[in-house]
Design an enzyme around this catalytic site. Structure first.
Site, PDB file in Angstrom:
ATOM      1  N   ARG A 114       1.124   9.951   5.689  1.00 54.46           N
ATOM      2  CA  ARG A 114       1.329   8.573   6.136  1.00 54.46           C
ATOM      3  C   ARG A 114       2.632   7.989   5.585  1.00 54.46           C
ATOM      4  O   ARG A 114       2.789   6.784   5.510  1.00 54.46           O
ATOM      5  CB  ARG A 114       0.158   7.700   5.659  1.00 54.46           C
ATOM      6  CG  ARG A 114      -1.213   8.197   6.035  1.00 54.46           C
ATOM      7  CD  ARG A 114      -2.186   7.037   6.070  1.00 54.46           C
ATOM      8  NE  ARG A 114      -3.579   7.422   6.100  1.00 54.46           N
ATOM      9  CZ  ARG A 114      -4.201   7.993   7.120  1.00 54.46           C
ATOM     10  NH1 ARG A 114      -3.528   8.294   8.222  1.00 54.46           N
ATOM     11  NH2 ARG A 114      -5.482   8.286   7.046  1.00 54.46           N
ATOM     12  N   LYS A 171      -2.182  -1.463  -3.841  1.00 58.23           N
ATOM     13  CA  LYS A 171      -3.006  -0.271  -3.830  1.00 58.23           C
ATOM     14  C   LYS A 171      -2.138   0.960  -3.943  1.00 58.23           C
ATOM     15  O   LYS A 171      -1.146   1.022  -3.220  1.00 58.23           O
ATOM     16  CB  LYS A 171      -3.784  -0.288  -2.509  1.00 58.23           C
ATOM     17  CG  LYS A 171      -4.606   0.923  -2.230  1.00 58.23           C
ATOM     18  CD  LYS A 171      -5.238   0.784  -0.881  1.00 58.23           C
ATOM     19  CE  LYS A 171      -5.924   2.097  -0.586  1.00 58.23           C
ATOM     20  NZ  LYS A 171      -6.263   2.274   0.774  1.00 58.23           N
ATOM     21  N   GLU A 199       7.205  -6.723   1.259  1.00 63.39           N
ATOM     22  CA  GLU A 199       5.984  -6.585   2.070  1.00 63.39           C
ATOM     23  C   GLU A 199       5.057  -7.785   1.853  1.00 63.39           C
ATOM     24  O   GLU A 199       4.507  -8.354   2.789  1.00 63.39           O
ATOM     25  CB  GLU A 199       5.213  -5.306   1.678  1.00 63.39           C
ATOM     26  CG  GLU A 199       5.808  -4.013   2.222  1.00 63.39           C
ATOM     27  CD  GLU A 199       5.452  -3.781   3.687  1.00 63.39           C
ATOM     28  OE1 GLU A 199       4.780  -4.632   4.295  1.00 63.39           O
ATOM     29  OE2 GLU A 199       5.864  -2.744   4.228  1.00 63.39           O
ATOM     30  N   ARG A 215     -10.650  10.232   2.132  1.00 66.87           N
ATOM     31  CA  ARG A 215     -10.570  10.877   3.447  1.00 66.87           C
ATOM     32  C   ARG A 215     -11.758  11.811   3.657  1.00 66.87           C
ATOM     33  O   ARG A 215     -12.203  11.988   4.785  1.00 66.87           O
ATOM     34  CB  ARG A 215      -9.225  11.575   3.616  1.00 66.87           C
ATOM     35  CG  ARG A 215      -8.111  10.510   3.636  1.00 66.87           C
ATOM     36  CD  ARG A 215      -6.734  10.986   3.957  1.00 66.87           C
ATOM     37  NE  ARG A 215      -5.785   9.902   3.677  1.00 66.87           N
ATOM     38  CZ  ARG A 215      -4.523  10.072   3.329  1.00 66.87           C
ATOM     39  NH1 ARG A 215      -4.026  11.283   3.254  1.00 66.87           N
ATOM     40  NH2 ARG A 215      -3.757   9.037   3.085  1.00 66.87           N
ATOM     41  N   LYS A 258       0.854  -1.186   0.000  1.00 70.48           N
ATOM     42  CA  LYS A 258       0.000   0.000   0.000  1.00 70.48           C
ATOM     43  C   LYS A 258       0.887   1.231   0.000  1.00 70.48           C
ATOM     44  O   LYS A 258       1.675   1.444   0.932  1.00 70.48           O
ATOM     45  CB  LYS A 258      -0.901  -0.008   1.233  1.00 70.48           C
ATOM     46  CG  LYS A 258      -1.744   1.253   1.366  1.00 70.48           C
ATOM     47  CD  LYS A 258      -2.767   1.117   2.458  1.00 70.48           C
ATOM     48  CE  LYS A 258      -3.544   2.415   2.634  1.00 70.48           C
ATOM     49  NZ  LYS A 258      -4.542   2.318   3.690  1.00 70.48           N
TER      50      LYS A 258
END
Ligand code: PBG
Length: 325
Positions: free
Chosen positions: A220, A251, A236, A207, A197
């Site tokens: 983030r 994503k 990952e 958001r 991600k």
């Protein structure tokens, strides 16, 4: 006169020929519809930056999910918008939290006809908008966050989730959640890991949809991946599979087609791709202006995501595209 050895145009001549030789078949079976449910509202609320998507009431959520089931869409993924937020995001694991109530109601409504997934994160529930709890230095604190994720997983499982989908990008989140589920009587609940991600600008409309703004204009990047990295995505994914992920997600989708293809080649578990809010909003905005053909663009984009190797696609186009297929 010389002719090419193969004349590729021959098999493109009619729609039936093209259908016959198509390499990629986008199907309603590939679709997962993201749905937002908000606490304490009487009417569904439109989301300005996501035309056609709303914050649902429990009642409109039931109706929408039933309609998706009739259209053949096999799965939904739920996001909650609580009426109160706190520093820890405790609404995420409250047995009477909005997503838990919604899961119970939807199970009642659709039985096993629709796979019920729950996004597993804290950002919708924290007053600072981060995906975890903050340490004394103001950074998201990894291991204390895992403890909260385990609680959320158990609450979602107890409420009837078939699949939990951790999206917070903490290290070790899949292992912590698997251990919690197995240790508390939920071995059958599956984990769809948001494995690769990226820290993307394309989550902006989402958001708005969940009323999240990150404290102090933060971002983030301290936990989501740098969009410049692809090998890191494979690391990952490998870790998540090792920790027990039943399926892995990449994503955003269109901005990561290379990553989707690489992940598909690297693992045997199902690969999901999330065609995110910004990807949807761009198509809708341009179509509204008459600059592109919206439905045709949606089909083209989702087919490209499938062609890259995704086995399932989370998309705000699910209902619309289900009608076109
Ligand atoms: C985090 C989460 C996000 C999205 C899905 N889960 C937002 C984020 O990481 O900031 C984005 C989805 C979208 O843009 O459609 N709970």
């Amino acid at each position: 006169m010389s002719f090419p050895a193969r004349r590729l145009r021959r098999l493109r001549r009619t729609p039936a020929l093209r259908r016959l030789v198509a390499e990629t078949r986008l199907s309603v079976d590939d679709l997962v519809a993201p749905l937002f449910v908000r606490e304490d509202i009487d009417e569904p609320r439109p989301i300005a930056s996501l035309p056609g998507v709303v914050q649902h009431t429990l009642d409109s959520l039931r109706k929408e999910t039933a309609a998706l089931a009739r259209a053949g869409v096999p799965a939904v993924v739920l996001f909650g918008v609580p009426s109160a937020k706190d520093a820890e995001g405790s609404g995420a694991w409250d047995p009477d939290g909005i997503v838990q109530v919604a899961l119970r109601e939807l199970r009642d409504e659709v039985g096993d006809e629709v796979v019920l997934m729950a996004d597993l994160c804290l950002d919708e529930y924290t007053d600072h908008g981060h995906c975890g709890v903050l340490g004394p230095d103001g950074e998201v604190d990894n291991d204390p966050t895992l403890e909260r994720y385990a609680r959320v997983a158990l609450a979602q499982a107890a409420a009837g989730a078939d699949v939990v989908a951790p999206s917070g990008m903490m290290d070790g989140q899949v292992g912590a959640i698997r251990a919690a589920l197995d240790g508390h009587g939920h071995p059958a609940v599956a984990i769809l890991a948001y494995a690769a991600k990226y820290a993307s600008s394309l989550y902006g409309p989402f958001r708005d949809a969940v009323d999240v703004s990150i404290a102090g204009g933060g971002d983030r990047r301290g936990y989501q991946q740098d969009p410049r990295n692809a090998r890191e995505a494979l690391a990952e994914v490998a870790l998540d599979v090792e920790e027990g992920a039943d399926a892995v997600m990449v994503k955003p989708a269109l901005a990561s087609l290379d990553v989707i293809a690489a992940v598909r080649a690297a693992v045997d578990v199902p690969v999901a791709a999330y065609h995110v809010s910004g990807e949807y909003a761009m198509v809708k905005a341009a179509a509204e202006r008459g600059w592109i053909d919206g439905p045709a663009t949606a089909l083209e984009q989702l087919s490209a995501v499938k062609r890259a190797g995704a086995d399932m696609i989370l998309t705000y186009f699910a209902a619309e595209v289900a009608e076109l297929l």
